[in-house]
Design an enzyme around this catalytic site. Structure first.
Site, PDB file in Angstrom:
ATOM      1  N   ARG A  10       2.514  -6.167  -0.563  1.00 49.80           N
ATOM      2  CA  ARG A  10       1.906  -7.261   0.214  1.00 49.80           C
ATOM      3  C   ARG A  10       2.661  -8.342  -0.022  1.00 49.80           C
ATOM      4  O   ARG A  10       2.431  -9.388   0.965  1.00 49.80           O
ATOM      5  CB  ARG A  10       0.487  -7.108  -0.153  1.00 49.80           C
ATOM      6  CG  ARG A  10       0.161  -7.545  -1.741  1.00 49.80           C
ATOM      7  CD  ARG A  10      -1.127  -7.037  -2.274  1.00 49.80           C
ATOM      8  NE  ARG A  10      -1.231  -5.808  -2.647  1.00 49.80           N
ATOM      9  CZ  ARG A  10      -2.445  -5.254  -3.169  1.00 49.80           C
ATOM     10  NH1 ARG A  10      -3.378  -5.989  -3.482  1.00 49.80           N
ATOM     11  NH2 ARG A  10      -2.512  -3.761  -3.425  1.00 49.80           N
TER      12      ARG A  10
ATOM     13  N   LYS B 114       5.845   1.998 -13.188  1.00 48.13           N
ATOM     14  CA  LYS B 114       5.045   2.998 -12.666  1.00 48.13           C
ATOM     15  C   LYS B 114       5.450   4.308 -13.767  1.00 48.13           C
ATOM     16  O   LYS B 114       6.541   4.272 -14.488  1.00 48.13           O
ATOM     17  CB  LYS B 114       5.397   3.705 -11.559  1.00 48.13           C
ATOM     18  CG  LYS B 114       4.967   2.807 -10.418  1.00 48.13           C
ATOM     19  CD  LYS B 114       5.553   3.172  -8.866  1.00 48.13           C
ATOM     20  CE  LYS B 114       5.174   2.551  -7.731  1.00 48.13           C
ATOM     21  NZ  LYS B 114       3.660   2.718  -7.592  1.00 48.13           N
TER      22      LYS B 114
END
Length: 459
Positions: free
Chosen positions: A312, A238
């Site tokens: 996920r 990120k």
């Protein structure tokens, strides 16, 4: 519960708060002395929502507070007062325009929250005196919200996977529940490969924590919470702005823990399983790489298109394990996608469901308790966005279109047909201070989900 106290006999020791609005302001003025009316005129108070006026007696002692409210928004009516009013004890006067006094008291309590682990508060909140019955009803909701906020606000150094497990163990001890966890390489032996893959690069071992509670003859309820205690993005790193607040990426776990506590405290007739996969998505020589293929617990092969789509991955093993228990209801909370925030903003959690009746009942429950959700579609044609050329499917794809939907569609593959499933993609955060919603960690959807579970299981 320092924000609420039990009402004292005759309210002799607390100051009356009268709620009013433009339509009823004249009636409120008629109850005042001439001096108090002059003061209101001089101060310019007109009962606008969010404003208040302090009224004293002839000796200059504060005896009454007039508060302008929007009667249809009781949760927000008093939320700014705990730090807006002088430190004292107050009570809601019998006169007033709010019908839902309990909801107004809840708003007061939520507005009185302070996170004081690392610094002393500047002042204590003003307190609202309520009846013993109101206190009994409000205390669990206030404590659950405070728990979510505390867990999310705590920096990762003090809230890693082990500390998240400790929070669940404390909850289990309180309610005499069984708690176990699989740590590090135990995850591989127990067939939780995606949880291990995401968390293996951290010096703090990944784990799956399971809490079990309830009687065998009751319907099974499985609650899953995403516990990414910090998310660097992995090798798909990120930016600094994107990483700054990633201590909150375990917000889904915080919600799940708080909801489990509410279920147990209310003794709902369910057989509860709480599952929290807890990891740090870190960068190291053994970090999960883009392009790897993982065989998940459910047997699906997944190509890692993006290591920053890690939530996920840990959820899919937990959902598969929860589904093996053949639950009456399977639900999960996750700070899963920025796409949900782009679509709905910071205040509305995105709800995805494979059961229309359950979704409708949850949405109605959220409206009733002023904890709103917004349903988004499981648009199955978008599954093609997760196609992989060498695995069953990928964890992400090249397009940024419909990011929240494709994430939910990924998770849905691990929920068997016929198992009712509710998925909340929540922000778990307030970007700025607002009445009743202080900056930092926030519970979004917990009260709605608890109200729905009460209706579903306790009538």
């Amino acid at each position: 519960m320092s924000a609420l106290i039990e009402r004292q006999s005759g309210n002799r020791h607390s100051i009356a708060i009268e709620t009013t609005d433009a339509a009823h302001y004249a009636a409120s003025r008629r109850r005042l002395t001439a001096a108090q009316k002059r003061w209101l005129g001089d101060s310019g108070f007109q009962a606008a929502p969010g404003t208040f006026a302090l009224l004293s007696d002839t000796a200059g002692k504060l005896v009454r507070v007039l508060v302008g409210v929007e009667p249809q928004q009781p949760l927000a009516a008093l939320a700014a007062l705990p730090f807006g009013l002088p430190e004292a004890s107050y009570h809601l006067a019998d006169e007033g325009v709010l019908d839902n006094r309990e909801q107004a008291a809840l708003g007061w309590a939520l507005g009185a929250y302070q996170f004081d682990r690392y610094r002393q508060p500047k002042r204590a909140p003003a307190r609202l005196a309520v009846s013993a019955a109101e206190l009994l009803a409000l205390a669990p909701l206030v404590e659950a919200t405070a728990l979510v906020r505390d867990l999310v606000n705590t920096p990762t150094e003090d809230m890693g996977p082990e500390q998240l497990s400790d929070a669940i163990r404390r909850l289990g001890k309180t309610h005499k529940a069984k708690v176990r966890d699989w740590v590090g390489d135990e995850l591989l032996k127990a067939n939780f490969p995606t949880i291990h893959a995401v968390g293996r690069a951290s010096h703090r071992e990944p784990r799956l924590v399971e809490l079990s509670w309830g009687r065998k003859e009751h319907p099974r309820l499985v609650v899953v919470g995403k516990g990414v205690c910090f998310d660097t993005g992995g090798l798909d790193l990120k930016s600094s702005d994107g990483m700054r607040w990633m201590k909150k990426d375990m917000g889904g776990a915080a919600h799940a823990i708080a909801l489990a506590g509410l279920v147990m405290q209310a003794s709902l007739p369910v057989r509860l399983t709480l599952l929290v996969p807890a990891v740090e998505n870190a960068v190291a020589g053994n970090a999960m790489r883009p392009g790897e293929v993982i065989t998940t617990r459910a047997g699906h092969t997944v190509e890692v298109d993006n290591t920053d789509a890690e939530g996920r991955l840990i959820l899919c093993d937990a959902l598969a394990y929860g589904a093996e228990q053949q639950p009456d209801l399977l639900l999960d909370f996750a700070t899963l996608t920025g796409a949900a925030r782009v679509a709905l903003g910071p205040d509305l959690p995105a709800l995805f469901a494979n059961d229309d009746a359950a979704a409708a009942a949850l949405l109605a429950a959220g409206r009733a308790v002023d904890d709103p959700l917004w349903q988004m579609p499981l648009w199955r044609p978008y599954r093609k966005m997760l196609d992989s050329y060498l695995a069953d499917f990928a964890n992400a794809g090249p397009s940024r279109h419909a990011g929240a939907i494709t994430a939910a569609l990924y998770l849905e593959r691990f929920v068997p047909d016929g198992t009712p499933w509710l998925h909340l993609d929540t922000y778990a955060w307030n970007d700025a201070d607002r009445p009743g919603r202080p900056r930092g960690g926030e519970a979004m959807g917990v009260r709605a989900m608890f109200a729905y579970l009460q209706q579903r299981y306790a009538g």
